[in-house]
Design an enzyme around this catalytic site. Sequence first.
Site, PDB file in Angstrom:
ATOM      1  N   GLN A  54       0.855  -1.220  -0.160  1.00 48.38           N
ATOM      2  CA  GLN A  54       0.072  -0.181   0.089  1.00 48.38           C
ATOM      3  C   GLN A  54       0.911   1.255   0.010  1.00 48.38           C
ATOM      4  O   GLN A  54       1.920   1.350   0.954  1.00 48.38           O
ATOM      5  CB  GLN A  54      -0.880  -0.012   1.357  1.00 48.38           C
ATOM      6  CG  GLN A  54      -1.231   1.360   1.924  1.00 48.38           C
ATOM      7  CD  GLN A  54      -2.228   2.059   0.929  1.00 48.38           C
ATOM      8  OE1 GLN A  54      -2.235   2.542  -0.002  1.00 48.38           O
ATOM      9  NE2 GLN A  54      -3.705   1.806   1.383  1.00 48.38           N
ATOM     10  N   SER A  70     -18.798   8.835  11.211  1.00 53.65           N
ATOM     11  CA  SER A  70     -19.780   8.859  10.382  1.00 53.65           C
ATOM     12  C   SER A  70     -20.324   7.471   9.985  1.00 53.65           C
ATOM     13  O   SER A  70     -21.511   7.011   9.762  1.00 53.65           O
ATOM     14  CB  SER A  70     -19.111   9.231   9.038  1.00 53.65           C
ATOM     15  OG  SER A  70     -19.986   9.493   7.792  1.00 53.65           O
ATOM     16  N   GLN A  78     -19.804   2.929   1.119  1.00 51.63           N
ATOM     17  CA  GLN A  78     -19.178   2.344   0.032  1.00 51.63           C
ATOM     18  C   GLN A  78     -18.179   1.250   0.296  1.00 51.63           C
ATOM     19  O   GLN A  78     -17.697   1.089   1.179  1.00 51.63           O
ATOM     20  CB  GLN A  78     -18.327   3.609  -0.634  1.00 51.63           C
ATOM     21  CG  GLN A  78     -17.681   3.407  -1.962  1.00 51.63           C
ATOM     22  CD  GLN A  78     -16.691   4.691  -2.176  1.00 51.63           C
ATOM     23  OE1 GLN A  78     -16.324   5.371  -1.350  1.00 51.63           O
ATOM     24  NE2 GLN A  78     -16.352   4.569  -3.514  1.00 51.63           N
ATOM     25  N   GLU A  95      -8.610   1.046   1.907  1.00 51.57           N
ATOM     26  CA  GLU A  95      -8.117   0.538   3.405  1.00 51.57           C
ATOM     27  C   GLU A  95      -8.294   1.718   4.516  1.00 51.57           C
ATOM     28  O   GLU A  95      -8.580   1.172   5.345  1.00 51.57           O
ATOM     29  CB  GLU A  95      -6.486   0.491   3.233  1.00 51.57           C
ATOM     30  CG  GLU A  95      -5.693   0.397   4.512  1.00 51.57           C
ATOM     31  CD  GLU A  95      -4.238  -0.081   4.656  1.00 51.57           C
ATOM     32  OE1 GLU A  95      -3.579   0.033   5.715  1.00 51.57           O
ATOM     33  OE2 GLU A  95      -3.799  -0.254   3.376  1.00 51.57           O
ATOM     34  N   ARG A  96      -8.357   2.754   3.980  1.00 49.98           N
ATOM     35  CA  ARG A  96      -8.838   3.848   4.934  1.00 49.98           C
ATOM     36  C   ARG A  96     -10.300   3.590   5.516  1.00 49.98           C
ATOM     37  O   ARG A  96     -10.539   3.771   6.759  1.00 49.98           O
ATOM     38  CB  ARG A  96      -8.977   5.318   4.225  1.00 49.98           C
ATOM     39  CG  ARG A  96      -9.234   6.473   5.156  1.00 49.98           C
ATOM     40  CD  ARG A  96      -8.961   7.708   4.352  1.00 49.98           C
ATOM     41  NE  ARG A  96      -9.487   8.848   5.083  1.00 49.98           N
ATOM     42  CZ  ARG A  96     -10.682   9.192   5.035  1.00 49.98           C
ATOM     43  NH1 ARG A  96     -11.634   8.923   4.264  1.00 49.98           N
ATOM     44  NH2 ARG A  96     -10.952  10.435   5.793  1.00 49.98           N
ATOM     45  N   ASN A 129      -5.399   5.444  -4.504  1.00 51.86           N
ATOM     46  CA  ASN A 129      -4.943   6.477  -3.513  1.00 51.86           C
ATOM     47  C   ASN A 129      -4.658   7.951  -4.215  1.00 51.86           C
ATOM     48  O   ASN A 129      -4.920   8.755  -3.668  1.00 51.86           O
ATOM     49  CB  ASN A 129      -3.742   6.093  -2.795  1.00 51.86           C
ATOM     50  CG  ASN A 129      -4.002   5.179  -1.889  1.00 51.86           C
ATOM     51  OD1 ASN A 129      -4.589   5.597  -0.776  1.00 51.86           O
ATOM     52  ND2 ASN A 129      -3.974   3.821  -2.127  1.00 51.86           N
TER      53      ASN A 129
END
Length: 305
Positions: A54, A70, A78, A95-96, A129
């Site tokens: 990554q 959130s 998503q 990944e985030r 990214n």
Amino acid sequence: MSDAGARRPKSGLGRGLNALLGDVAQDEREAKDAPTRGAVRLIPVSAIAPHPDQPRRHFDEAALDELAASISERGLIQPIIVRPHGHDYQIVAGERRWRAAQRARLHEVPVVVRDYSDSETLQIALLENIQRQDLNAIEEARAYQRLIDEFGHTQDALARAVHKSRSHVANLLRLLDLPEDVQSRVVEGTLTMGHARAMIGADDPGALADQVVAQGLSVRQTEKLASQGKRGTRDSGETRSEPRRVAPASTGSADIEALERQLADLLGLRVHISFNDDGRGSITLDYSSLEQLDMVCQRLSGERI
């Protein structure tokens, strides 16, 4: 066989960058439009692992907390794109979101499973990214460099894939010529891309970076200081033992040019600023495709890409 288990044919390294990203975008659109269909499945968070290559190494803690809050309130809208990896799954894109879902203490997350090869997975991770602006300038530059070195992509192809100008890609790659300690300051956020770019070719970028941070200098001031250092070396035949302080930047065309560069760094497009003596003026953004225009609109409206 369900859509989630379907295997999309791949053609290896020959697949274009836009085709790879198009696959991911299509998966995410279909999943968002039809969350109850077989394209999306729920799997345990513990069964998912990040990709070891990554490109993003720095995750903003405050931003992760905000996303986790959130997700706690509205769920993970998503889905994460994953591929089979042993008995579990490996992240291709998202990944985030996966990290934030863990903070939100979700036990399961929605995913789309696709059978990407190792090379396709890495390319998608790098490009996804970059498109989402999740990388700092150095991480983005390293991602471009890997795509060039390992997969033979050109700067033009990369610029088209991420909807940015070729000059933006070229300027980022030049940052990798800076010493590691200066690059680290950009990663940490104590120096901006504009500051770092002004230091390229300076006599002692490390010392200049120390001064910029200590004095809180602007990009324009940094450019002037770097230029003075080069002139001083040429005139005297030796490097100054101590950097000089610089006066506050004056207004004028040089400052407008510096502002144009800063905005170009932010948007990844060429920027032109014109102004009149009465203080009025205009800002012009140059784009070469409708995709670039759409990208600018999303950034200016604050939407996530």
